[in-house]
Design a protein around this motif. Structure first.
Motif, PDB file in Angstrom:
ATOM      1  N   MET A 136       0.404  -0.827   0.263  1.00 47.06           N
ATOM      2  CA  MET A 136       0.333  -0.222   0.089  1.00 47.06           C
ATOM      3  C   MET A 136       0.917   1.278  -0.306  1.00 47.06           C
ATOM      4  O   MET A 136       1.359   1.844   0.652  1.00 47.06           O
ATOM      5  N   ARG A 137       0.547   2.412  -1.127  1.00 45.62           N
ATOM      6  CA  ARG A 137       1.513   3.731  -1.083  1.00 45.62           C
ATOM      7  C   ARG A 137       0.859   4.232  -0.221  1.00 45.62           C
ATOM      8  O   ARG A 137      -0.606   4.904   0.128  1.00 45.62           O
ATOM      9  N   ILE A 138       1.688   4.579   0.513  1.00 48.33           N
ATOM     10  CA  ILE A 138       0.974   5.624   2.196  1.00 48.33           C
ATOM     11  C   ILE A 138       1.939   7.685   1.593  1.00 48.33           C
ATOM     12  O   ILE A 138       2.534   7.663   0.806  1.00 48.33           O
ATOM     13  N   GLY A 139       1.107   8.646   1.211  1.00 52.71           N
ATOM     14  CA  GLY A 139       0.975   9.401   0.586  1.00 52.71           C
ATOM     15  C   GLY A 139       1.699  10.347   1.779  1.00 52.71           C
ATOM     16  O   GLY A 139       0.958  11.602   2.486  1.00 52.71           O
ATOM     17  N   PHE A 140       2.807  10.172   2.469  1.00 48.55           N
ATOM     18  CA  PHE A 140       4.081  11.077   3.193  1.00 48.55           C
ATOM     19  C   PHE A 140       5.071  11.166   2.620  1.00 48.55           C
ATOM     20  O   PHE A 140       5.522  10.810   1.947  1.00 48.55           O
ATOM     21  N   ARG A 141       5.163  12.247   2.482  1.00 49.85           N
ATOM     22  CA  ARG A 141       6.168  12.806   1.524  1.00 49.85           C
ATOM     23  C   ARG A 141       7.392  13.053   1.720  1.00 49.85           C
ATOM     24  O   ARG A 141       7.884  12.673   3.512  1.00 49.85           O
ATOM     25  N   HIS A 200       6.494   3.938   1.043  1.00 53.44           N
ATOM     26  CA  HIS A 200       6.836   5.358   0.854  1.00 53.44           C
ATOM     27  C   HIS A 200       7.077   6.244  -0.296  1.00 53.44           C
ATOM     28  O   HIS A 200       8.235   6.349   0.224  1.00 53.44           O
ATOM     29  N   PRO A 201       6.629   6.241  -1.486  1.00 53.35           N
ATOM     30  CA  PRO A 201       7.190   6.431  -2.803  1.00 53.35           C
ATOM     31  C   PRO A 201       7.728   7.919  -2.371  1.00 53.35           C
ATOM     32  O   PRO A 201       9.124   8.058  -3.310  1.00 53.35           O
ATOM     33  N   LEU A 202       7.359   9.063  -2.299  1.00 53.87           N
ATOM     34  CA  LEU A 202       7.521  10.020  -2.290  1.00 53.87           C
ATOM     35  C   LEU A 202       8.777  10.600  -1.167  1.00 53.87           C
ATOM     36  O   LEU A 202       9.759  11.124  -1.195  1.00 53.87           O
ATOM     37  N   VAL A 203       8.910   9.340  -0.049  1.00 62.19           N
ATOM     38  CA  VAL A 203      10.187   9.143   0.714  1.00 62.19           C
ATOM     39  C   VAL A 203      10.631   8.975   0.246  1.00 62.19           C
ATOM     40  O   VAL A 203      12.131   9.406   0.085  1.00 62.19           O
ATOM     41  N   ASP A 204      10.626   7.709  -0.734  1.00 62.60           N
ATOM     42  CA  ASP A 204      11.812   7.142  -1.820  1.00 62.60           C
ATOM     43  C   ASP A 204      12.261   7.747  -2.417  1.00 62.60           C
ATOM     44  O   ASP A 204      14.099   8.828  -2.924  1.00 62.60           O
ATOM     45  N   ASP A 205      12.059   8.564  -2.817  1.00 62.16           N
ATOM     46  CA  ASP A 205      12.266   9.475  -3.846  1.00 62.16           C
ATOM     47  C   ASP A 205      11.912  11.088  -3.819  1.00 62.16           C
ATOM     48  O   ASP A 205      12.609  11.912  -4.809  1.00 62.16           O
ATOM     49  N   LYS A 206      12.344  11.386  -3.115  1.00 63.57           N
ATOM     50  CA  LYS A 206      12.770  12.589  -2.477  1.00 63.57           C
ATOM     51  C   LYS A 206      11.801  14.230  -2.381  1.00 63.57           C
ATOM     52  O   LYS A 206      12.457  15.008  -3.258  1.00 63.57           O
ATOM     53  N   TYR A 210       6.782  21.367  -2.276  1.00 66.52           N
ATOM     54  CA  TYR A 210       6.835  22.582  -3.550  1.00 66.52           C
ATOM     55  C   TYR A 210       6.488  21.985  -4.336  1.00 66.52           C
ATOM     56  O   TYR A 210       6.073  21.587  -5.572  1.00 66.52           O
ATOM     57  N   ALA A 211       7.139  20.492  -5.079  1.00 67.00           N
ATOM     58  CA  ALA A 211       7.169  19.651  -5.442  1.00 67.00           C
ATOM     59  C   ALA A 211       5.620  19.344  -6.181  1.00 67.00           C
ATOM     60  O   ALA A 211       5.418  19.085  -7.514  1.00 67.00           O
ATOM     61  N   VAL A 212       5.265  18.414  -5.154  1.00 66.53           N
ATOM     62  CA  VAL A 212       3.712  18.703  -5.331  1.00 66.53           C
ATOM     63  C   VAL A 212       2.609  19.547  -6.058  1.00 66.53           C
ATOM     64  O   VAL A 212       1.679  19.552  -7.077  1.00 66.53           O
ATOM     65  N   ALA A 213       2.717  20.034  -5.220  1.00 66.35           N
ATOM     66  CA  ALA A 213       2.356  21.812  -5.303  1.00 66.35           C
ATOM     67  C   ALA A 213       2.506  22.544  -7.039  1.00 66.35           C
ATOM     68  O   ALA A 213       1.635  22.480  -7.134  1.00 66.35           O
ATOM     69  N   GLN A 214       3.695  22.659  -7.113  1.00 69.29           N
ATOM     70  CA  GLN A 214       3.752  22.639  -8.546  1.00 69.29           C
ATOM     71  C   GLN A 214       3.366  22.044  -9.317  1.00 69.29           C
ATOM     72  O   GLN A 214       3.075  22.665 -10.394  1.00 69.29           O
ATOM     73  N   TYR A 215       3.286  20.671  -9.166  1.00 70.91           N
ATOM     74  CA  TYR A 215       2.394  19.795 -10.322  1.00 70.91           C
ATOM     75  C   TYR A 215       1.515  20.106 -10.187  1.00 70.91           C
ATOM     76  O   TYR A 215       1.223  20.436 -11.593  1.00 70.91           O
ATOM     77  N   TRP A 216       0.138  20.431  -9.833  1.00 69.16           N
ATOM     78  CA  TRP A 216      -0.691  20.524  -9.414  1.00 69.16           C
ATOM     79  C   TRP A 216      -1.158  21.720  -9.742  1.00 69.16           C
ATOM     80  O   TRP A 216      -1.856  21.657 -10.368  1.00 69.16           O
TER      81      TRP A 216
END
Ligand code: SF4
Length: 298
Positions: A136-141, A200-206, A210-216
């Motif tokens: 399960m992918r958990i949305g922690f940055r 935790h893909p976002l933790v693994d990929d650092k 900011y990156a998430v907000a920029q994307y949206w």
């Protein structure tokens, strides 16, 4: 192992849905079973939500309201179009039934709402259809990496239930016992199983906020100003005050529940007291809730 994206309707978990495709994209909606709380939701939108929920949760009540910002409903439909995969809408029992069963208002001392409203419907869906555990992918940055250790990976559920007949004793002495009446109740056999392996893909990929907000910012999807339940006890008083402006029917419903159950979401103030506070102009609104199970996140 099957992969599952657990979506909350916030920018971070939606970012995961776009960039890390999974076998299942699941979204559990926190529902209120009172029409009053959903007075500001468009009639056609309610129908669309019911059509979605009916597919996997036909055993649950009709959708009439949610404790989350209703903007999120359109967000989830738009996100589904963007990722090109089905988003599985789920719901558990509504808020009213949960409060009745627990005889309490959830707060910092009694954090049962995430399990009942979010985790249980997702667990039940997966338990019935998918070999467990799942990934399960958990949305922690990356900027929330400190939260990673606080999630749980097991779930306790009643594996077996049987109805039994009991008797209430009216009176007894040394030789005779008189029974008053019979009653029926359920006897449960509980089991705890390992149902997910957290990723935790976002933790693994650092990936940071900011990156998430920029994307949206570059996409054509509108997100709620404040994610998760509008009345959530994790939210700051100022955010709750602001939510009286944006989602009055939900907040009034929540304030009435406090009154009915004689307890409050926040330790210091009731929601009615919060509704009378002035707005603090330099407060950063929209910081949302972040409960510890990895479900109610931004
Ligand atoms: S957002 Fe808050 S109130 Fe809603 S389920 Fe999560 S912890 Fe409970």
């Amino acid at each position: 192992m099957e992969t599952v994206n657990s979506l909350s309707g916030g920018k971070t978990s939606s970012y995961i849905a776009v960039h890390y495709p999974a076998d299942y994209d699941v979204f559990a909606l926190c529902c209120i079973d009172s029409h009053n709380a959903g007075a500001h939701i468009d009639r056609k939108m309610k129908q669309r939500v019911n059509d979605k929920l009916q597919k996997y949760c036909p055993h649950m009540p009709e959708f009439v309201a949610t404790s989350e910002d209703p903007v999120l409903l359109k967000t989830m439909f738009d996100l589904e179009q963007k990722i090109g995969r089905e988003i599985i809408w789920l719901r558990g029992i509504g808020w009213e039934e949960m409060l009745r069963v627990k005889k309490a208002i959830p707060n910092m001392d009694k954090r049962f709402c995430t399990t009942i409203l979010k985790m249980q419907p997702i667990f039940e869906f997966l338990f019935m259809r998918v070999p467990l555990p799942v990934k399960m992918r958990i949305g922690f940055r990356y900027d929330e990496a400190h939260r990673v250790n606080s999630e749980n990976t097991t779930f306790r559920f009643p594996k077996f239930a049987k109805k039994y007949k009991g008797r209430l004793v009216k009176s007894f002495n040394k030789s005779t016992v008189t029974f008053e009446t019979y009653f029926f109740d359920w006897l449960y056999q509980w089991e705890t199983i390992e149902w997910r392996v957290n990723e935790h893909p976002l933790v693994d990929d650092k990936i940071i906020h900011y990156a998430v907000a920029q994307y949206w910012d570059r996409q054509n999807i509108v997100f709620p100003d404040d994610s998760n339940c509008q009345n959530c006890f994790w939210k700051d008083e100022q955010q709750l005050r602001k939510n009286f402006d944006t989602n009055l029917p939900i907040m009034i419903w929540a304030a009435i529940q406090e009154h009915l159950w004689g307890n409050t979401f926040k330790e210091e103030y009731s929601l009615f007291q919060i509704s009378e506070m002035p707005i603090q102009l330099d407060f950063t609104f929209g910081t949302g809730a972040g409960c510890q199970a990895g479900f109610c996140t931004n």
